[in-house]
Each structure stands twice: as structure tokens, then as C-alpha cells.
Design an enzyme around this catalytic site. Sequence first.
Site, mmCIF file in Angstrom:
data_model
loop_
_atom_site.group_PDB
_atom_site.id
_atom_site.type_symbol
_atom_site.label_atom_id
_atom_site.label_comp_id
_atom_site.label_asym_id
_atom_site.label_seq_id
_atom_site.Cartn_x
_atom_site.Cartn_y
_atom_site.Cartn_z
ATOM 1 N N SER A 55 0.784 -0.946 -0.134
ATOM 2 C CA SER A 55 -0.398 -0.092 -0.217
ATOM 3 C C SER A 55 0.829 1.561 -0.002
ATOM 4 C CB SER A 55 -1.249 -0.114 1.318
ATOM 5 O OG SER A 55 -1.766 1.338 1.857
ATOM 6 N N TYR B 236 -2.985 -0.246 10.497
ATOM 7 C CA TYR B 236 -2.541 -0.969 8.587
ATOM 8 C C TYR B 236 -1.269 -0.862 8.377
ATOM 9 C CZ TYR B 236 -4.066 -1.255 4.114
ATOM 10 O OH TYR B 236 -4.275 -1.792 2.524
#
Length: 341
Positions: A128, A153
Amino acid sequence: MTRILVTGAAGFIGFHTAKRFLAEGVDVVGVDNLNDYYDPQLKADRLTLLAAEQGFDFHELDLADGSAVAALFDSNPFDAVINLAAQVGVRYSVEAPDVYVQSNLVGFANILEGCRHGKVGHLVYASSSSVYGANTAMPYSTKHSVDHPMSFYAATKKANEVMAHSYSHLYGLPSTGLRFFTVYGPWGRPDMALFLFTEAVLNGDPINVYNEGRMQRDFTYVGDVVEGIYRVARRPPTTDADWSSDAPDPGMSGVAPFRVYNIGNSEPVELLRFIRAIEEATGCEAKMNMLPIQPGDVPATYADVNQLMSDTGYQPSTSVEEGVARFVHWYREYYKVRTLA
């Protein structure tokens, strides 16, 4: 390449990825735990379309279940594994970090073990853009440090990259991580800005616009992302002869068949332009609540994709206006929303 595993096959990117490989005549085994983080019906409808394709085989399982993952690999030889299953969402990771440990860390470790023992030829996995965290140098480059994540995350995604490198080094598993930059398009997730904004604008409801609309994102159309995944999957990495241990490039390795790429549109788009594209596609004016930036968010993301382009010929080609219009068309058809005259 004749048979691959796509994890998260009922998810947004996983669904489109599975469709692409099936269209190329590759058999796809898809897995997903079908959790209720967002509307399970949307996942079920994606799977219905995939099930109609020749060569698709679906297994419902949780990657955190090590025995189930091991059994899957024992019964299926895979040329490649494309791991797109993960607990997503920056803000939810603030509330429920334990969910991310199980899905993104334990689940990924089980995939690595499956690839190791199954002698998989190439592991491609989702990372990501959030790994860049507190880094403010633009555009984001895989040569930059990712040591300061701003959310849990993001921390799990960086962990995936270093876990993959260790398996690449120890067991010779070719692995490629893809740092996605704000992927959007038809069949997108209901928790993403495009879905939420489109729904609200069509209903005449106000939308929350954070950082006063000055947020910049490298919005990347899902078709362009899938093209990148397809190209990368067919090109397992090797060790890099020019890599220097004195000044190591974090995007590659001289001691392992390992790569990390950015996969984005390479064009920062301000949130207000994104909203204008929604207004144009829907024919409705957006009512905006201007708000400050949220905890865990970064004000801008912008990908340097030169290495991916050089290595694979990747070339994003879908403008924000075109991609948003395609999403709005899908949304209206899927939810049977009246098209304005």
C-alpha cells in the site's frame, strides 16, 4: 502460467484480477473469507460473475487458518499466487488492530508457508502507498524509506514486505510487492470515497470533505492496476547484480529474488477535482462539509512508477474523469438508480 491462486477473489481488486487471468485462459483458484466488513451481497455478486467463467474454482476460507491454507496448497499446484486478501482500511485499524494482526500478519505468514512448501514460482502481494507514512518527499519512490508508518494498517503492509524478503532470501521464493495508490472503479468498495460520495450526491445528501478538499491522491483506475498485476505476475524477479549492501536500494535485493513496485497513475489529483468529476458524471451538485484532516491520514500521495514502467511496460491510461464516469455508470445499473435526463 496455467493455474494461479488469487486470494481475496471476492474483493474489489481480487475480482477484477481473477477476471483478467480467466480471460487469458489461466485457471484461477479463488479464496475469500467473505467477512462482513462491507456488504457481503456485493462480494457474492462478484463471485456469481466469476463462477460463470470457465476455469474458476472458489474456496471459502480464512487465511489465518493455517491448516486450511496448508490443505489448499497440498491439493493445488500453483504457478503463481496473487495475494490480495487483507483487512483494509486505515481508520478501522485505529479501532481494531487485532483484526489486522490476524488477517494481514498471520494470514500472510500462512501464504508464505504455502508458497514455500508448494514450490510456487512467484508470489505477488498487495502492499500500500500508506507505507510511506510520514515521508513527505514527492513523488513517492521505492527508493525512499518507509520506516515511519502513520497507521497500524500501514505497519502491517510494511511487515508484509520484509516478511516476503526473508522468505525470498531463505527459501528462494520469488516475490513482488505492489504498493497500490487509491484504486477505484466499477465494483468498488462501499467504504471508499468514490462510492460514498456518489451515493450521497445522487441522494442529495452532504459529503464530508476532509482537509478542506486539499487532499491529493494518485487515483488509479482498477483496469490499469490489473494490467500492472498481470504484467508483474508473468515476470518473477531475480536478485539484482547492481544492488549494493553499503547503500541498499529497498525496492530490490542483491541477496533475494525480490522486488517492490509502486503501482499508481503517477498524477496527483486534488480531492475537489475528483468531486467535480462525480458531479459531471451524475449531473448533480455535491453538498460539501469541509472538515480538517483525520488521524492516520496523509495529505498527499503521488507515485513514481518509472521502475514498473521500465521493467514491465506498464502504462496507466485512464483519466479520473473517464474512470469516475465508468464507476457512476456501474453504480446506477447495479443499484437501479434512475438516470437523470
